[in-house]
Design an enzyme around this catalytic site. Structure first.
Site, short mmCIF file in Angstrom:
data_model
loop_
_atom_site.label_atom_id
_atom_site.label_comp_id
_atom_site.label_asym_id
_atom_site.label_seq_id
_atom_site.Cartn_x
_atom_site.Cartn_y
_atom_site.Cartn_z
N LYS A 71 0.80 -1.42 -0.05
CA LYS A 71 -0.23 0.09 -0.07
C LYS A 71 0.97 1.44 0.11
CE LYS A 71 1.07 1.32 4.26
NZ LYS A 71 1.85 2.43 4.69
N ASP A 84 -1.73 -2.33 10.06
CA ASP A 84 -2.18 -2.27 8.50
C ASP A 84 -2.63 -3.50 7.97
OD1 ASP A 84 -1.14 0.32 8.42
OD2 ASP A 84 1.14 -0.32 7.56
O1 C5P Z 1 1.24 -1.99 14.16
P1 C5P Z 1 2.57 -2.25 13.55
O2 C5P Z 1 3.43 -3.28 14.21
O3 C5P Z 1 2.61 -2.24 12.29
O4 C5P Z 1 3.35 -0.93 14.17
C1 C5P Z 1 4.62 -0.82 14.13
C2 C5P Z 1 5.13 0.32 15.15
O5 C5P Z 1 4.68 1.62 14.43
C3 C5P Z 1 4.46 0.34 16.46
O6 C5P Z 1 5.07 -0.24 17.33
C4 C5P Z 1 4.45 1.93 16.57
O7 C5P Z 1 5.90 2.39 17.21
C5 C5P Z 1 4.45 2.55 15.46
N1 C5P Z 1 2.66 2.82 15.02
C6 C5P Z 1 2.36 4.01 15.86
N2 C5P Z 1 0.92 4.33 15.43
C7 C5P Z 1 0.16 3.61 14.51
C8 C5P Z 1 0.86 2.56 14.00
C9 C5P Z 1 2.40 2.30 14.13
O8 C5P Z 1 2.89 4.53 16.47
N3 C5P Z 1 -0.90 4.17 14.63
#
Ligand code: C5P
Length: 308
Positions: free
Chosen positions: A17, A148
């Site tokens: 994406k 995501d």
């Molecule tokens: O959810 P995901 O593991 O993809 O997110 C990776 C990192 O990105 C999280 O640990 C966080 O540090 C950051 N993140 C965030 N806020 C979001 C999505 C991701 O701070 N809405």
């Protein structure tokens, strides 16, 4: 819904994406950020193949030029997805799977490559294991794995709120042509959010959807979309990687309708008027020695889909 494929293996194709808009609030107590983002799934794909393995065994193998940079086994989000789904089914000791990921989505490129593999693994395992689970429940399990993942399951164009995991479809007309400038080094998403916190401790004020982007998508107006692209994480990503400015500004000077860092970067997405314009921009950037790894894609495309 019953996912079922009467065969010994299944293959799911799942897209990466780009974020047409990404607005972020300040860091929340749980470490995440409230986002208002508009996702578009684009035509760069990973394939996730799932085949039966002995009960309780989950393995993940990664194929492709960047495979060495991707964790295997339960350290891979796809392996965690399989384990989570087996636990949901109450059958962790009975179900097993061997996952093989053919990676084409850039690794640590801001294009949801890890989340895409988790989404692919959820759909592939639900089908292989013949589970009765509906798409909404699959998305809930996915959101527990990564913000995501629900979008990678769904694809198309969608507005994401909360952590980016609560989705509403967005009307989008036409096909958009992009040139992606990929980067060898990658950027860590947590590191980019941390730099964002330093630069903007109060986040976006106010935190709201970009009406101009929704208008442009509804009309199919690439020119308007190009002007409206926005990403609050872009200053943080470019602050960490100032060398990316050159390709970013050159792409705009050479006629891209707009440019935006995808998600937490470092991939830069240039919106082009047509496929021919994307080819032309690619040739020009290459001839200037910029963008060593350029890739043409289009969007929106569907989310995770069974191939077999
Ligand atoms: O959810 P995901 O593991 O993809 O997110 C990776 C990192 O990105 C999280 O640990 C966080 O540090 C950051 N993140 C965030 N806020 C979001 C999505 C991701 O701070 N809405």
């Amino acid at each position: 819904m019953k996912f079922s494929a009467d065969c010994d293996h299944v293959v799911v194709r799942v897209p990466g994406k780009i974020n047409l808009a990404l607005r972020s609030g300040p860091r929340r107590p749980d470490g995440y950020h409230d986002l208002v983002t508009i996702f578009q799934a684009v035509s760069v794909y990973d394939n996730v193949r799932a085949e039966h393995a002995p009960p309780g065994e989950i393995s993940v193998e990664v194929l492709g030029p960047k495979a060495a940079a991707v964790p295997t086994g339960l350290a891979n989000l796809a392996g965690q997805a399989a384990a989570r789904l087996a636990a949901w089914a109450g059958a962790e000791h009975r179900l097993g799977v061997r996952l093989v990921i053919e990676k084409d989505i850039p690794v640590t490129g801001g294009m949801a490559g890890g989340s895409a593999d988790a989404a692919g693994a959820l759909l592939a395992c639900a089908t292989l294991w013949d589970l009765s689970i509906d798409s909404a429940r699959l998305a809930v399990l996915g959101a527990e794995l990564g913000a995501d993942v629900p979008f990678c399951l769904r694809g198309g164009t969608a507005l994401g709120v909360n952590r980016g995991d609560q989705l509403t479809p967005v009307l989008s007309r036409g096909t958009y042509h992009w040139l992606l400038a990929l980067d060898e080094q990658g950027l860590s998403t947590p590191a980019v959010f941390s730099r964002f916190d330093q630069l903007y401790p109060r986040g976006s004020q106010p935190l709201k959807a970009e009406q101009s982007i929704c208008d442009a998508l509804a009309k199919g107006d690439a020119e308007q979309l190009g002007k409206a692209l926005v990403n609050d994480l872009q200053p943080a990503a470019l602050n960490l990687r100032p060398d990316l400015w050159e390709v970013y500004s050159s792409g705009l000077e050479l006629g891209a309708l707009g440019a935006v860092v995808s998600g937490s970067g470092p991939t830069i997405a240039f919106l082009c008027r047509s496929e021919a314009a994307a080819i032309e921009l690619s040739v020009q950037l290459s001839s200037e020695g910029l963008g060593h790894n350029l890739r043409r894609v289009h969007g929106p495309v569907p989310g995770a889909r069974l191939l077999i």
